[in-house]
Design a protein around this motif. Structure first.
Motif, PDB file in Angstrom:
ATOM      1  N   ARG A 160      -8.348  -0.344  -4.081  1.00  0.00           N
ATOM      2  CA  ARG A 160      -7.569   0.504  -4.380  1.00  0.00           C
ATOM      3  C   ARG A 160      -7.138   0.725  -2.753  1.00  0.00           C
ATOM      4  O   ARG A 160      -7.578  -0.023  -2.283  1.00  0.00           O
ATOM      5  CB  ARG A 160      -8.221   2.772  -5.002  1.00  0.00           C
ATOM      6  CG  ARG A 160      -8.726   2.285  -3.280  1.00  0.00           C
ATOM      7  CD  ARG A 160      -9.758   4.160  -3.696  1.00  0.00           C
ATOM      8  NE  ARG A 160     -11.025   4.203  -2.562  1.00  0.00           N
ATOM      9  CZ  ARG A 160     -12.247   3.877  -2.470  1.00  0.00           C
ATOM     10  NH1 ARG A 160     -12.488   2.990  -2.967  1.00  0.00           N
ATOM     11  NH2 ARG A 160     -13.026   4.112  -1.415  1.00  0.00           N
ATOM     12  N   ASN A 161      -5.862   1.259  -3.038  1.00  0.00           N
ATOM     13  CA  ASN A 161      -5.028   1.137  -1.415  1.00  0.00           C
ATOM     14  C   ASN A 161      -6.165   1.298  -0.413  1.00  0.00           C
ATOM     15  O   ASN A 161      -5.958   3.089  -0.358  1.00  0.00           O
ATOM     16  CB  ASN A 161      -3.405   1.913  -1.684  1.00  0.00           C
ATOM     17  CG  ASN A 161      -2.669   1.383  -0.445  1.00  0.00           C
ATOM     18  OD1 ASN A 161      -2.646   2.549   0.206  1.00  0.00           O
ATOM     19  ND2 ASN A 161      -2.247   0.224   0.152  1.00  0.00           N
ATOM     20  N   ASP A 202      -3.741  -5.038  -1.252  1.00  0.00           N
ATOM     21  CA  ASP A 202      -4.418  -3.544  -1.369  1.00  0.00           C
ATOM     22  C   ASP A 202      -3.454  -2.762  -2.621  1.00  0.00           C
ATOM     23  O   ASP A 202      -3.211  -1.499  -2.213  1.00  0.00           O
ATOM     24  CB  ASP A 202      -3.763  -3.368   0.598  1.00  0.00           C
ATOM     25  CG  ASP A 202      -4.565  -1.868   0.355  1.00  0.00           C
ATOM     26  OD1 ASP A 202      -5.614  -1.749   0.464  1.00  0.00           O
ATOM     27  OD2 ASP A 202      -3.881  -1.585   1.460  1.00  0.00           O
ATOM     28  N   CYS A 203      -4.117  -3.286  -3.497  1.00  0.00           N
ATOM     29  CA  CYS A 203      -3.548  -2.312  -4.408  1.00  0.00           C
ATOM     30  C   CYS A 203      -2.369  -2.072  -4.721  1.00  0.00           C
ATOM     31  O   CYS A 203      -1.501  -1.062  -5.127  1.00  0.00           O
ATOM     32  CB  CYS A 203      -4.724  -1.399  -4.362  1.00  0.00           C
ATOM     33  SG  CYS A 203      -4.783  -0.580  -6.216  1.00  0.00           S
ATOM     34  N   SER A 204      -1.196  -3.590  -5.003  1.00  0.00           N
ATOM     35  CA  SER A 204       0.072  -2.890  -4.513  1.00  0.00           C
ATOM     36  C   SER A 204       0.495  -2.564  -6.002  1.00  0.00           C
ATOM     37  O   SER A 204       0.109  -2.914  -6.877  1.00  0.00           O
ATOM     38  CB  SER A 204       0.389  -4.646  -4.299  1.00  0.00           C
ATOM     39  OG  SER A 204       0.815  -4.829  -3.554  1.00  0.00           O
ATOM     40  N   PHE A 216       0.800  -5.170   1.452  1.00  0.00           N
ATOM     41  CA  PHE A 216       1.158  -4.336  -0.228  1.00  0.00           C
ATOM     42  C   PHE A 216       2.232  -3.856  -0.427  1.00  0.00           C
ATOM     43  O   PHE A 216       3.222  -4.215   0.365  1.00  0.00           O
ATOM     44  CB  PHE A 216       0.437  -2.317   0.907  1.00  0.00           C
ATOM     45  CG  PHE A 216       0.450  -1.693  -0.035  1.00  0.00           C
ATOM     46  CD1 PHE A 216      -0.125  -1.190  -1.353  1.00  0.00           C
ATOM     47  CD2 PHE A 216       1.328  -0.726   0.526  1.00  0.00           C
ATOM     48  CE1 PHE A 216       0.736   0.117  -2.397  1.00  0.00           C
ATOM     49  CE2 PHE A 216       2.026   0.155  -0.097  1.00  0.00           C
ATOM     50  CZ  PHE A 216       1.210   0.280  -1.438  1.00  0.00           C
ATOM     51  N   ASN A 217       2.565  -3.579  -1.914  1.00  0.00           N
ATOM     52  CA  ASN A 217       4.375  -3.495  -2.314  1.00  0.00           C
ATOM     53  C   ASN A 217       4.831  -4.553  -2.013  1.00  0.00           C
ATOM     54  O   ASN A 217       6.345  -4.251  -0.823  1.00  0.00           O
ATOM     55  CB  ASN A 217       4.665  -2.211  -1.902  1.00  0.00           C
ATOM     56  CG  ASN A 217       4.175  -1.608  -3.128  1.00  0.00           C
ATOM     57  OD1 ASN A 217       2.873  -2.392  -3.945  1.00  0.00           O
ATOM     58  ND2 ASN A 217       4.365  -0.484  -3.286  1.00  0.00           N
TER      59      ASN A 217
END
Length: 208
Positions: free
Chosen positions: A63-64, A38-40, A10-11
């Motif tokens: 979505r996250n 994870d929806c970055s 994630f990000n």
């Protein structure tokens, strides 16, 4: 023996390309790399498109949902006989896979957890509170499970895929590390366990 490397992220736009390259260059001969984004929102997905030829499968969460949910998705897609969890922030070196997998390949363990605290000089943590929190979480986990682990929050875990039917992940967020040990029969009681020394490097956030 085919090894499935599951990389929840994630990000992690600054590190995901390096992680994929390091995993692909690791000494494992037969592997598949599964990255779960994870929806970055930092451009990680764009970088994954760039390195798609080096990744066997990219799963994009709608979505996250958290690390636990990302691991569930990655485990469901895995086709290897052994599964390795690899964090995407470069905290753990994929070059250490042979040491992590050795007890499984030698048929001495079904589950191996990397540890930064046992059998080698203590790995350095950037912040004292990180080390203290990890120690406390590990102690509490051992009290409730009856195990004698040294590093419950390690990001390096390897286990036989045959344990998956008994692995239960309800936690969506970072509590998944403790949950895997405490609530999964295959991890907590029904498997042969081992710990392997792993190197702890600074995370991307710690480097800032």
């Amino acid at each position: 023996m085919k090894v499935s490397i599951v990389v929840p992220c994630f990000n992690e736009g600054q590190t995901i390309e390096k992680v994929v390259k390091a995993v692909r260059q690791s000494p494992i001969k037969q592997m598949e790399i599964i990255v779960v984004d994870d929806c970055s929102n930092d451009g990680t997905n764009t970088i994954l498109e760039k390195v798609c030829s080096s990744v066997d499968r990219v799963i994009c969460q709608p979505r996250n949902l958290g690390k636990g949910a990302a691991l569930r998705a990655g485990f469901a897609a895995a086709t290897g006989s052994v599964i390795v969890i690899q964090d995407a922030d470069l905290e753990y070196d994929p070059g250490e896979y042979p040491r992590l997998l050795a007890p499984i390949l030698a048929n001495k363990a079904d589950l191996v957890l990397g540890t930064r605290f046992a059998g080698a000089p203590l790995q350095r943590f950037r912040y004292f509170w990180q080390r203290a929190a990890n120690r406390s979480a590990t102690f509490l986990s051992n009290v409730f499970t009856g195990l004698k682990l040294t590093d419950i929050q390690t990001g390096h875990k390897a286990f036989r895929a045959s344990l998956l039917p008994s692995v239960t992940i309800a936690e969506n967020r970072f509590g998944v590390d403790a949950e895997l040990i405490a609530n999964s029969p295959g991890f907590a009681a029904g498997s042969r366990r081992s710990e392997s020394i792993t190197t702890h490097g600074p995370t991307r956030k710690e480097k800032r």
